[in-house]
Scaffold this motif. Structure first.
Motif, PDB file in Angstrom:
ATOM      1  N   PRO A 159     -14.318 -11.200  36.474  1.00 31.29           N
ATOM      2  CA  PRO A 159     -14.835 -11.803  35.232  1.00 31.29           C
ATOM      3  C   PRO A 159     -15.099 -10.780  34.136  1.00 31.29           C
ATOM      4  N   HIS A 160     -15.643  -9.607  34.500  1.00 37.11           N
ATOM      5  CA  HIS A 160     -15.864  -8.567  33.495  1.00 37.11           C
ATOM      6  C   HIS A 160     -14.548  -7.946  33.044  1.00 37.11           C
ATOM      7  N   ARG A 161     -13.663  -7.734  34.022  1.00 39.60           N
ATOM      8  CA  ARG A 161     -12.410  -7.034  33.716  1.00 39.60           C
ATOM      9  C   ARG A 161     -11.496  -7.866  32.824  1.00 39.60           C
ATOM     10  N   SER A 162     -11.491  -9.178  32.972  1.00 43.77           N
ATOM     11  CA  SER A 162     -10.612 -10.032  32.187  1.00 43.77           C
ATOM     12  C   SER A 162     -11.217 -10.423  30.838  1.00 43.77           C
ATOM     13  N   ASP A 163     -12.406  -9.931  30.549  1.00 40.05           N
ATOM     14  CA  ASP A 163     -13.047 -10.197  29.265  1.00 40.05           C
ATOM     15  C   ASP A 163     -12.493  -9.214  28.230  1.00 40.05           C
ATOM     16  N   VAL A 164     -11.709  -9.708  27.289  1.00 41.13           N
ATOM     17  CA  VAL A 164     -11.054  -8.823  26.321  1.00 41.13           C
ATOM     18  C   VAL A 164     -12.055  -8.189  25.355  1.00 41.13           C
ATOM     19  N   ASN A 165     -13.266  -8.738  25.245  1.00 44.56           N
ATOM     20  CA  ASN A 165     -14.297  -8.145  24.392  1.00 44.56           C
ATOM     21  C   ASN A 165     -15.064  -7.030  25.090  1.00 44.56           C
ATOM     22  N   SER A 173      -6.880  -2.775  26.166  1.00 47.36           N
ATOM     23  CA  SER A 173      -6.406  -3.994  26.811  1.00 47.36           C
ATOM     24  C   SER A 173      -5.166  -4.541  26.110  1.00 47.36           C
ATOM     25  N   CYS A 174      -4.128  -4.818  26.921  1.00 45.25           N
ATOM     26  CA  CYS A 174      -2.928  -5.520  26.434  1.00 45.25           C
ATOM     27  C   CYS A 174      -2.337  -4.834  25.201  1.00 45.25           C
ATOM     28  N   VAL A 175      -1.808  -3.645  25.403  1.00 45.99           N
ATOM     29  CA  VAL A 175      -1.198  -2.887  24.313  1.00 45.99           C
ATOM     30  C   VAL A 175      -0.049  -3.698  23.707  1.00 45.99           C
ATOM     31  N   ILE A 188      -3.432 -15.040  26.475  1.00 48.52           N
ATOM     32  CA  ILE A 188      -2.361 -14.338  27.204  1.00 48.52           C
ATOM     33  C   ILE A 188      -2.891 -13.051  27.812  1.00 48.52           C
ATOM     34  N   CYS A 189      -3.699 -12.337  27.050  1.00 43.44           N
ATOM     35  CA  CYS A 189      -4.250 -11.067  27.549  1.00 43.44           C
ATOM     36  C   CYS A 189      -5.170 -11.307  28.742  1.00 43.44           C
ATOM     37  N   ARG A 190      -6.008 -12.305  28.664  1.00 43.19           N
ATOM     38  CA  ARG A 190      -6.902 -12.611  29.784  1.00 43.19           C
ATOM     39  C   ARG A 190      -6.118 -12.986  31.036  1.00 43.19           C
ATOM     40  N   LEU A 191      -5.039 -13.731  30.845  1.00 42.50           N
ATOM     41  CA  LEU A 191      -4.186 -14.100  31.985  1.00 42.50           C
ATOM     42  C   LEU A 191      -3.554 -12.859  32.601  1.00 42.50           C
ATOM     43  N   ILE A 192      -3.070 -11.952  31.783  1.00 44.13           N
ATOM     44  CA  ILE A 192      -2.440 -10.717  32.277  1.00 44.13           C
ATOM     45  C   ILE A 192      -3.452  -9.872  33.041  1.00 44.13           C
ATOM     46  N   LEU A 193      -4.634  -9.699  32.466  1.00 42.26           N
ATOM     47  CA  LEU A 193      -5.652  -8.875  33.117  1.00 42.26           C
ATOM     48  C   LEU A 193      -6.103  -9.486  34.441  1.00 42.26           C
ATOM     49  N   GLY A 194      -6.329 -10.800  34.450  1.00 41.70           N
ATOM     50  CA  GLY A 194      -6.744 -11.461  35.684  1.00 41.70           C
ATOM     51  C   GLY A 194      -5.670 -11.398  36.753  1.00 41.70           C
ATOM     52  N   LEU A 195      -4.410 -11.630  36.342  1.00 45.82           N
ATOM     53  CA  LEU A 195      -3.307 -11.584  37.300  1.00 45.82           C
ATOM     54  C   LEU A 195      -3.119 -10.187  37.857  1.00 45.82           C
ATOM     55  N   GLN A 196      -3.298  -9.170  37.023  1.00 40.98           N
ATOM     56  CA  GLN A 196      -3.172  -7.800  37.512  1.00 40.98           C
ATOM     57  C   GLN A 196      -4.218  -7.484  38.574  1.00 40.98           C
ATOM     58  N   GLU A 197      -5.450  -7.885  38.340  1.00 42.39           N
ATOM     59  CA  GLU A 197      -6.499  -7.595  39.319  1.00 42.39           C
ATOM     60  C   GLU A 197      -6.277  -8.358  40.627  1.00 42.39           C
ATOM     61  N   VAL A 198      -5.714  -9.557  40.554  1.00 40.75           N
ATOM     62  CA  VAL A 198      -5.424 -10.315  41.778  1.00 40.75           C
ATOM     63  C   VAL A 198      -4.340  -9.619  42.594  1.00 40.75           C
ATOM     64  N   THR A 199      -3.279  -9.122  41.934  1.00 42.27           N
ATOM     65  CA  THR A 199      -2.221  -8.414  42.664  1.00 42.27           C
ATOM     66  C   THR A 199      -2.740  -7.102  43.249  1.00 42.27           C
ATOM     67  N   ILE A 200      -3.607  -6.417  42.513  1.00 40.63           N
ATOM     68  CA  ILE A 200      -4.195  -5.178  43.023  1.00 40.63           C
ATOM     69  C   ILE A 200      -5.035  -5.464  44.262  1.00 40.63           C
ATOM     70  N   MET A 201      -5.862  -6.477  44.164  1.00 40.71           N
ATOM     71  CA  MET A 201      -6.721  -6.840  45.290  1.00 40.71           C
ATOM     72  C   MET A 201      -5.880  -7.249  46.498  1.00 40.71           C
ATOM     73  N   THR A 202      -4.779  -7.953  46.272  1.00 39.97           N
ATOM     74  CA  THR A 202      -3.903  -8.369  47.365  1.00 39.97           C
ATOM     75  C   THR A 202      -3.325  -7.177  48.098  1.00 39.97           C
ATOM     76  N   ALA A 203      -2.863  -6.183  47.369  1.00 38.55           N
ATOM     77  CA  ALA A 203      -2.244  -5.018  47.987  1.00 38.55           C
ATOM     78  C   ALA A 203      -3.268  -4.093  48.633  1.00 38.55           C
ATOM     79  N   VAL A 204      -4.298  -3.731  47.876  1.00 37.48           N
ATOM     80  CA  VAL A 204      -5.248  -2.716  48.345  1.00 37.48           C
ATOM     81  C   VAL A 204      -6.146  -3.248  49.449  1.00 37.48           C
TER      82      VAL A 204
END
Length: 389
Positions: A159-165, A173-175, A188-204
Protein backbone atom coordinates in the motif's frame (compact mmCIF):
# COMPACT_ATOMS: atom_id res chain seq x y z
CA UNK A 1 -23.59 -24.60 -10.21
CA UNK A 2 -20.53 -26.37 -11.59
CA UNK A 3 -18.43 -23.33 -10.69
CA UNK A 4 -19.59 -23.50 -7.07
CA UNK A 5 -18.92 -27.24 -6.95
CA UNK A 6 -15.41 -26.78 -8.32
CA UNK A 7 -14.67 -24.10 -5.71
CA UNK A 8 -16.03 -26.35 -2.96
CA UNK A 9 -13.92 -29.27 -4.17
CA UNK A 10 -10.80 -27.10 -4.27
CA UNK A 11 -11.44 -25.81 -0.74
CA UNK A 12 -11.79 -29.39 0.52
CA UNK A 13 -8.59 -30.36 -1.30
CA UNK A 14 -6.76 -27.32 0.10
CA UNK A 15 -7.92 -28.16 3.61
CA UNK A 16 -6.65 -31.71 3.17
CA UNK A 17 -3.24 -30.50 2.02
CA UNK A 18 -2.92 -28.07 4.92
CA UNK A 19 -3.78 -30.77 7.48
CA UNK A 20 -1.75 -33.57 5.91
CA UNK A 21 1.80 -33.95 7.31
CA UNK A 22 3.37 -35.80 4.41
CA UNK A 23 6.30 -34.80 2.23
CA UNK A 24 3.97 -34.58 -0.78
CA UNK A 25 1.71 -32.06 0.94
CA UNK A 26 4.61 -29.91 2.12
CA UNK A 27 6.13 -29.83 -1.37
CA UNK A 28 2.66 -29.02 -2.72
CA UNK A 29 2.46 -26.04 -0.35
CA UNK A 30 5.95 -24.86 -1.26
CA UNK A 31 5.19 -25.29 -4.97
CA UNK A 32 1.67 -23.80 -4.89
CA UNK A 33 2.56 -20.26 -5.98
CA UNK A 34 5.49 -21.18 -8.32
CA UNK A 35 3.27 -23.65 -10.19
CA UNK A 36 0.59 -21.00 -10.67
CA UNK A 37 3.17 -18.44 -11.82
CA UNK A 38 4.63 -20.85 -14.38
CA UNK A 39 7.92 -21.94 -12.79
CA UNK A 40 6.95 -25.09 -10.91
CA UNK A 41 9.88 -26.60 -9.00
CA UNK A 42 8.75 -30.06 -10.10
CA UNK A 43 9.10 -29.39 -13.84
CA UNK A 44 12.15 -29.05 -16.07
CA UNK A 45 10.86 -26.09 -18.05
CA UNK A 46 9.50 -22.73 -16.97
CA UNK A 47 6.96 -20.37 -18.46
CA UNK A 48 8.60 -17.28 -19.95
CA UNK A 49 5.78 -14.67 -19.56
CA UNK A 50 6.14 -14.31 -15.78
CA UNK A 51 9.90 -13.78 -15.92
CA UNK A 52 9.69 -11.39 -18.88
CA UNK A 53 7.15 -9.32 -16.97
CA UNK A 54 9.13 -9.58 -13.72
CA UNK A 55 12.51 -8.51 -15.12
CA UNK A 56 11.01 -5.84 -17.38
CA UNK A 57 9.23 -4.21 -14.46
CA UNK A 58 12.32 -4.57 -12.27
CA UNK A 59 14.50 -2.73 -14.79
CA UNK A 60 11.88 -0.05 -15.31
CA UNK A 61 10.64 0.52 -11.75
CA UNK A 62 13.75 -0.11 -9.64
CA UNK A 63 16.54 0.34 -12.19
CA UNK A 64 15.37 3.40 -14.08
CA UNK A 65 13.65 4.80 -10.99
CA UNK A 66 16.82 4.64 -8.86
CA UNK A 67 19.04 6.09 -11.60
CA UNK A 68 16.71 9.01 -12.33
CA UNK A 69 16.27 9.73 -8.64
CA UNK A 70 20.02 9.98 -8.08
CA UNK A 71 20.50 12.14 -11.18
CA UNK A 72 17.58 14.51 -10.70
CA UNK A 73 16.42 14.51 -7.09
CA UNK A 74 19.07 13.24 -4.63
CA UNK A 75 20.96 16.08 -2.99
CA UNK A 76 21.75 15.04 0.58
CA UNK A 77 23.53 12.06 2.12
CA UNK A 78 20.20 10.78 3.44
CA UNK A 79 18.74 10.76 -0.08
CA UNK A 80 21.62 8.70 -1.43
CA UNK A 81 21.52 6.28 1.50
CA UNK A 82 17.82 5.64 0.97
CA UNK A 83 18.50 5.10 -2.71
CA UNK A 84 21.27 2.61 -1.91
CA UNK A 85 18.72 0.55 0.04
CA UNK A 86 16.86 0.12 -3.24
CA UNK A 87 20.08 -0.92 -4.97
CA UNK A 88 20.69 -3.65 -2.38
CA UNK A 89 17.12 -4.81 -2.93
CA UNK A 90 17.75 -4.99 -6.69
CA UNK A 91 20.81 -7.20 -6.08
CA UNK A 92 18.82 -9.50 -3.77
CA UNK A 93 15.87 -9.73 -6.17
CA UNK A 94 18.00 -10.44 -9.25
CA UNK A 95 20.04 -13.00 -7.35
CA UNK A 96 16.97 -14.96 -6.16
CA UNK A 97 15.14 -14.65 -9.48
CA UNK A 98 18.10 -15.76 -11.60
CA UNK A 99 18.59 -18.76 -9.30
CA UNK A 100 15.13 -20.11 -10.17
CA UNK A 101 16.10 -20.11 -13.85
CA UNK A 102 19.71 -21.27 -13.66
CA UNK A 103 19.66 -23.97 -10.96
CA UNK A 104 16.59 -25.96 -11.97
CA UNK A 105 18.39 -29.23 -12.96
CA UNK A 106 20.25 -29.46 -9.63
CA UNK A 107 17.12 -28.39 -7.74
CA UNK A 108 15.14 -31.24 -9.31
CA UNK A 109 17.91 -33.66 -8.29
CA UNK A 110 17.82 -32.44 -4.69
CA UNK A 111 14.02 -32.66 -4.50
CA UNK A 112 14.09 -36.23 -5.80
CA UNK A 113 16.72 -37.12 -3.20
CA UNK A 114 14.67 -35.47 -0.44
CA UNK A 115 11.53 -37.39 -1.43
CA UNK A 116 13.46 -40.68 -1.59
CA UNK A 117 15.08 -40.02 1.78
CA UNK A 118 11.70 -39.27 3.33
CA UNK A 119 10.18 -42.48 1.94
CA UNK A 120 13.06 -44.56 3.31
CA UNK A 121 12.72 -42.93 6.74
CA UNK A 122 9.09 -44.12 6.99
CA UNK A 123 10.02 -47.80 6.79
CA UNK A 124 10.51 -48.01 10.56
CA UNK A 125 7.06 -48.30 12.14
CA UNK A 126 8.26 -47.26 15.61
CA UNK A 127 9.34 -43.86 14.31
CA UNK A 128 6.40 -43.03 12.08
CA UNK A 129 4.77 -40.86 14.75
CA UNK A 130 8.00 -38.96 15.30
CA UNK A 131 8.39 -38.60 11.54
CA UNK A 132 4.93 -37.08 11.26
CA UNK A 133 5.58 -34.68 14.16
CA UNK A 134 8.84 -33.48 12.59
CA UNK A 135 7.15 -32.86 9.25
CA UNK A 136 4.32 -31.08 11.07
CA UNK A 137 6.87 -28.69 12.61
CA UNK A 138 8.43 -28.06 9.20
CA UNK A 139 5.03 -27.32 7.70
CA UNK A 140 4.22 -24.87 10.50
CA UNK A 141 7.54 -23.06 10.01
CA UNK A 142 6.82 -22.70 6.31
CA UNK A 143 3.23 -21.51 6.80
CA UNK A 144 4.16 -19.03 9.55
CA UNK A 145 7.06 -17.63 7.52
CA UNK A 146 4.97 -17.38 4.38
CA UNK A 147 1.90 -15.97 6.13
CA UNK A 148 3.85 -13.38 8.13
CA UNK A 149 5.62 -12.03 5.05
CA UNK A 150 2.40 -11.97 3.02
CA UNK A 151 0.66 -9.98 5.76
CA UNK A 152 3.66 -7.66 6.03
CA UNK A 153 3.71 -7.09 2.27
CA UNK A 154 0.01 -6.70 1.47
CA UNK A 155 -1.01 -4.63 4.49
CA UNK A 156 2.08 -2.45 5.02
CA UNK A 157 4.62 -2.45 2.22
CA UNK A 158 2.62 -2.64 -1.02
CA UNK A 159 0.00 0.00 0.00
CA UNK A 160 2.81 2.46 0.76
CA UNK A 161 4.90 1.41 -2.22
CA UNK A 162 2.08 1.80 -4.76
CA UNK A 163 1.20 5.28 -3.48
CA UNK A 164 2.54 7.63 -6.16
CA UNK A 165 2.47 10.56 -3.69
CA UNK A 166 4.84 8.71 -1.37
CA UNK A 167 8.45 9.83 -1.93
CA UNK A 168 9.92 7.96 1.05
CA UNK A 169 11.37 5.17 -1.12
CA UNK A 170 13.82 7.46 -2.94
CA UNK A 171 12.91 6.34 -6.44
CA UNK A 172 11.39 8.23 -9.33
CA UNK A 173 8.07 6.47 -9.79
CA UNK A 174 7.09 5.49 -13.35
CA UNK A 175 9.72 7.35 -15.37
CA UNK A 176 8.14 8.87 -18.48
CA UNK A 177 4.55 8.86 -17.17
CA UNK A 178 4.68 12.31 -15.62
CA UNK A 179 2.63 14.08 -14.43
CA UNK A 180 1.41 11.41 -12.01
CA UNK A 181 -1.34 13.65 -10.69
CA UNK A 182 -3.22 13.35 -13.98
CA UNK A 183 -5.58 10.60 -15.10
CA UNK A 184 -4.90 7.90 -16.34
CA UNK A 185 -1.16 8.29 -15.58
CA UNK A 186 -1.77 7.98 -11.87
CA UNK A 187 -3.80 4.77 -12.17
CA UNK A 188 -1.38 3.20 -14.64
CA UNK A 189 1.57 3.99 -12.38
CA UNK A 190 -0.13 2.48 -9.33
CA UNK A 191 -0.91 -0.67 -11.31
CA UNK A 192 2.73 -0.95 -12.46
CA UNK A 193 4.11 -0.44 -8.96
CA UNK A 194 1.68 -2.91 -7.38
CA UNK A 195 2.30 -5.52 -10.07
CA UNK A 196 6.05 -5.17 -9.69
CA UNK A 197 5.92 -5.78 -5.95
CA UNK A 198 3.70 -8.85 -6.45
CA UNK A 199 6.18 -10.38 -8.94
CA UNK A 200 9.07 -9.59 -6.60
CA UNK A 201 7.29 -11.18 -3.67
CA UNK A 202 6.47 -14.25 -5.79
CA UNK A 203 10.09 -14.83 -6.75
CA UNK A 204 11.91 -13.85 -3.55
CA UNK A 205 9.52 -15.24 -0.96
CA UNK A 206 9.26 -18.63 -2.67
CA UNK A 207 13.03 -18.83 -3.00
CA UNK A 208 13.44 -18.35 0.74
CA UNK A 209 10.60 -20.75 1.59
CA UNK A 210 12.11 -23.51 -0.53
CA UNK A 211 15.51 -23.09 1.11
CA UNK A 212 14.03 -23.20 4.60
CA UNK A 213 12.12 -26.38 3.72
CA UNK A 214 15.18 -28.19 2.36
CA UNK A 215 17.37 -27.34 5.36
CA UNK A 216 14.66 -28.16 7.91
CA UNK A 217 13.82 -31.48 6.26
CA UNK A 218 17.47 -32.57 6.10
CA UNK A 219 17.80 -31.76 9.80
CA UNK A 220 14.71 -33.88 10.51
CA UNK A 221 16.18 -36.83 8.61
CA UNK A 222 19.28 -36.63 10.80
CA UNK A 223 17.08 -36.74 13.90
CA UNK A 224 15.31 -39.88 12.69
CA UNK A 225 18.62 -41.54 11.80
CA UNK A 226 19.88 -40.86 15.31
CA UNK A 227 16.78 -42.45 16.85
CA UNK A 228 17.18 -45.58 14.72
CA UNK A 229 20.87 -45.92 15.54
CA UNK A 230 20.14 -45.69 19.27
CA UNK A 231 17.45 -48.36 18.92
CA UNK A 232 20.21 -50.89 18.27
CA UNK A 233 21.40 -50.40 21.83
CA UNK A 234 18.28 -52.01 23.30
CA UNK A 235 19.00 -55.40 21.75
CA UNK A 236 21.07 -58.00 23.59
CA UNK A 237 23.89 -59.85 21.88
CA UNK A 238 21.88 -62.81 20.55
CA UNK A 239 21.86 -64.53 17.14
CA UNK A 240 18.43 -63.04 16.37
CA UNK A 241 19.59 -59.54 17.26
CA UNK A 242 22.74 -59.91 15.19
CA UNK A 243 20.66 -60.94 12.18
CA UNK A 244 18.40 -57.91 12.68
CA UNK A 245 21.38 -55.57 12.89
CA UNK A 246 22.98 -57.20 9.86
CA UNK A 247 19.83 -56.64 7.80
CA UNK A 248 19.00 -53.17 9.11
CA UNK A 249 22.41 -51.51 9.27
CA UNK A 250 23.03 -51.35 5.47
CA UNK A 251 19.74 -49.47 5.07
CA UNK A 252 20.83 -46.86 7.62
CA UNK A 253 24.22 -46.56 5.93
CA UNK A 254 22.44 -45.96 2.63
CA UNK A 255 20.21 -43.27 4.17
CA UNK A 256 23.17 -41.57 5.82
CA UNK A 257 25.02 -41.56 2.51
CA UNK A 258 21.94 -40.12 0.79
CA UNK A 259 21.67 -37.39 3.45
CA UNK A 260 25.32 -36.46 2.93
CA UNK A 261 24.71 -36.26 -0.83
CA UNK A 262 21.78 -33.93 -0.20
CA UNK A 263 23.95 -31.67 1.94
CA UNK A 264 26.67 -31.64 -0.72
CA UNK A 265 24.11 -30.66 -3.37
CA UNK A 266 22.63 -28.01 -1.08
CA UNK A 267 26.08 -26.47 -0.78
CA UNK A 268 26.42 -26.38 -4.56
CA UNK A 269 22.87 -25.12 -4.96
CA UNK A 270 22.86 -22.30 -2.42
CA UNK A 271 26.44 -21.31 -1.66
CA UNK A 272 26.82 -18.27 -3.94
CA UNK A 273 23.17 -17.12 -3.78
CA UNK A 274 23.30 -17.34 0.01
CA UNK A 275 26.53 -15.31 0.04
CA UNK A 276 24.95 -12.57 -2.09
CA UNK A 277 21.84 -12.57 0.11
CA UNK A 278 23.95 -12.31 3.26
CA UNK A 279 25.84 -9.35 1.88
CA UNK A 280 22.76 -7.52 0.59
CA UNK A 281 20.82 -8.18 3.81
CA UNK A 282 23.69 -6.90 5.96
CA UNK A 283 24.09 -3.72 3.88
CA UNK A 284 20.33 -3.13 3.87
CA UNK A 285 20.11 -3.49 7.65
CA UNK A 286 23.06 -1.12 8.16
CA UNK A 287 21.63 1.52 5.82
CA UNK A 288 18.26 1.28 7.54
CA UNK A 289 19.66 2.69 10.78
CA UNK A 290 20.79 5.84 8.99
CA UNK A 291 17.21 6.75 8.13
CA UNK A 292 15.25 9.27 10.19
CA UNK A 293 12.97 7.74 12.81
CA UNK A 294 9.79 8.97 11.06
CA UNK A 295 10.67 6.91 7.96
CA UNK A 296 11.22 3.63 9.79
CA UNK A 297 7.58 2.56 9.41
CA UNK A 298 7.80 2.88 5.63
CA UNK A 299 10.94 0.75 5.38
CA UNK A 300 10.15 -1.54 8.33
CA UNK A 301 8.77 -4.40 6.14
CA UNK A 302 12.08 -4.50 4.27
CA UNK A 303 14.08 -4.54 7.51
CA UNK A 304 11.85 -7.20 9.08
CA UNK A 305 12.16 -9.39 6.00
CA UNK A 306 15.97 -9.04 5.80
CA UNK A 307 16.41 -9.67 9.53
CA UNK A 308 13.96 -12.60 9.63
CA UNK A 309 15.53 -14.36 6.64
CA UNK A 310 19.04 -13.78 7.99
CA UNK A 311 18.07 -15.24 11.36
CA UNK A 312 16.20 -18.24 9.96
CA UNK A 313 19.13 -19.11 7.69
CA UNK A 314 21.49 -19.19 10.64
CA UNK A 315 19.06 -20.81 13.07
CA UNK A 316 18.05 -23.70 10.82
CA UNK A 317 21.62 -24.31 9.66
CA UNK A 318 22.66 -24.42 13.33
CA UNK A 319 19.96 -27.01 13.97
CA UNK A 320 21.32 -29.02 11.04
CA UNK A 321 24.80 -28.89 12.56
CA UNK A 322 23.43 -29.90 15.97
CA UNK A 323 21.48 -32.79 14.41
CA UNK A 324 24.62 -34.07 12.68
CA UNK A 325 26.48 -33.98 15.99
CA UNK A 326 23.63 -35.85 17.70
CA UNK A 327 23.86 -38.46 14.95
CA UNK A 328 27.61 -38.78 15.49
CA UNK A 329 27.03 -39.48 19.19
CA UNK A 330 24.24 -41.92 18.33
CA UNK A 331 26.56 -43.90 16.05
CA UNK A 332 29.14 -44.17 18.83
CA UNK A 333 26.47 -45.07 21.42
CA UNK A 334 24.53 -47.61 19.36
CA UNK A 335 26.01 -50.62 21.19
CA UNK A 336 28.48 -51.49 18.43
CA UNK A 337 30.59 -53.51 20.88
CA UNK A 338 27.85 -56.20 20.85
CA UNK A 339 27.83 -56.51 17.05
CA UNK A 340 29.64 -59.01 14.87
CA UNK A 341 32.97 -58.02 13.38
CA UNK A 342 31.59 -57.05 9.95
CA UNK A 343 28.96 -54.79 11.50
CA UNK A 344 31.60 -53.23 13.77
CA UNK A 345 33.66 -52.35 10.70
CA UNK A 346 30.59 -50.81 9.09
CA UNK A 347 29.94 -48.74 12.22
CA UNK A 348 33.56 -47.60 12.21
CA UNK A 349 33.31 -46.34 8.62
CA UNK A 350 29.95 -44.75 9.40
CA UNK A 351 31.46 -42.97 12.41
CA UNK A 352 34.31 -41.61 10.30
CA UNK A 353 31.77 -40.12 7.89
CA UNK A 354 29.64 -38.75 10.72
CA UNK A 355 32.64 -36.97 12.27
CA UNK A 356 33.14 -34.79 9.21
CA UNK A 357 31.75 -31.28 9.87
CA UNK A 358 28.33 -30.63 8.36
CA UNK A 359 27.89 -26.98 7.59
CA UNK A 360 26.61 -24.78 4.77
CA UNK A 361 28.87 -21.98 3.59
CA UNK A 362 27.79 -18.62 2.23
CA UNK A 363 29.89 -17.88 -0.87
CA UNK A 364 32.00 -20.94 0.05
CA UNK A 365 33.61 -18.83 2.80
CA UNK A 366 31.29 -17.90 5.68
CA UNK A 367 29.82 -20.72 7.81
CA UNK A 368 26.07 -20.27 8.25
CA UNK A 369 25.29 -20.83 11.92
CA UNK A 370 23.99 -18.97 14.95
CA UNK A 371 27.49 -17.81 15.86
CA UNK A 372 27.79 -16.09 12.48
CA UNK A 373 24.44 -14.42 13.08
CA UNK A 374 25.50 -13.09 16.50
CA UNK A 375 28.91 -11.97 15.26
CA UNK A 376 27.47 -10.20 12.21
CA UNK A 377 24.78 -8.39 14.19
CA UNK A 378 27.38 -7.30 16.73
CA UNK A 379 29.70 -6.05 13.98
CA UNK A 380 26.87 -4.13 12.29
CA UNK A 381 25.89 -2.52 15.60
CA UNK A 382 29.47 -1.40 16.25
CA UNK A 383 29.85 -0.06 12.70
CA UNK A 384 26.60 1.90 12.77
CA UNK A 385 27.31 3.26 16.26
CA UNK A 386 30.82 4.45 15.40
CA UNK A 387 29.91 5.97 12.03
CA UNK A 388 26.80 7.75 13.33
CA UNK A 389 28.79 9.29 16.15
Amino acid sequence: MKFIESITSYIIYLNYRLKDNSIDSIIWIVNLVPSRAGFSILKDKISAPFWILHFSLLVYVYGAGSVMYQLRVASSTRDFLKSYVNITLIILIVNNSYWFIKERPLLRTVLNQVIRNDILSMETELLQDKHEKLLSVIKKIILIFYGFNLFDAFFIYIPHRSDVNNDHYSMTSCVGLEPLTATPNRQICRLILGLQEVTIMTAVLNYQTLLLFLIAHTEAMYRLLSEEMLNFNQYASTPESNIFVKNRLPLLVSRHSLTLDIIKNLKALYSMPMGVNFGSNAVCICLFFYLPLREWITFSPVLIYCFLVFFLYCYLCQRLINASEVFENAVYSCGWEKFNLNEQKTIYVMLLQAQKPVTLLAADIIPVNISTFATTIQAMFKFVTVVKL
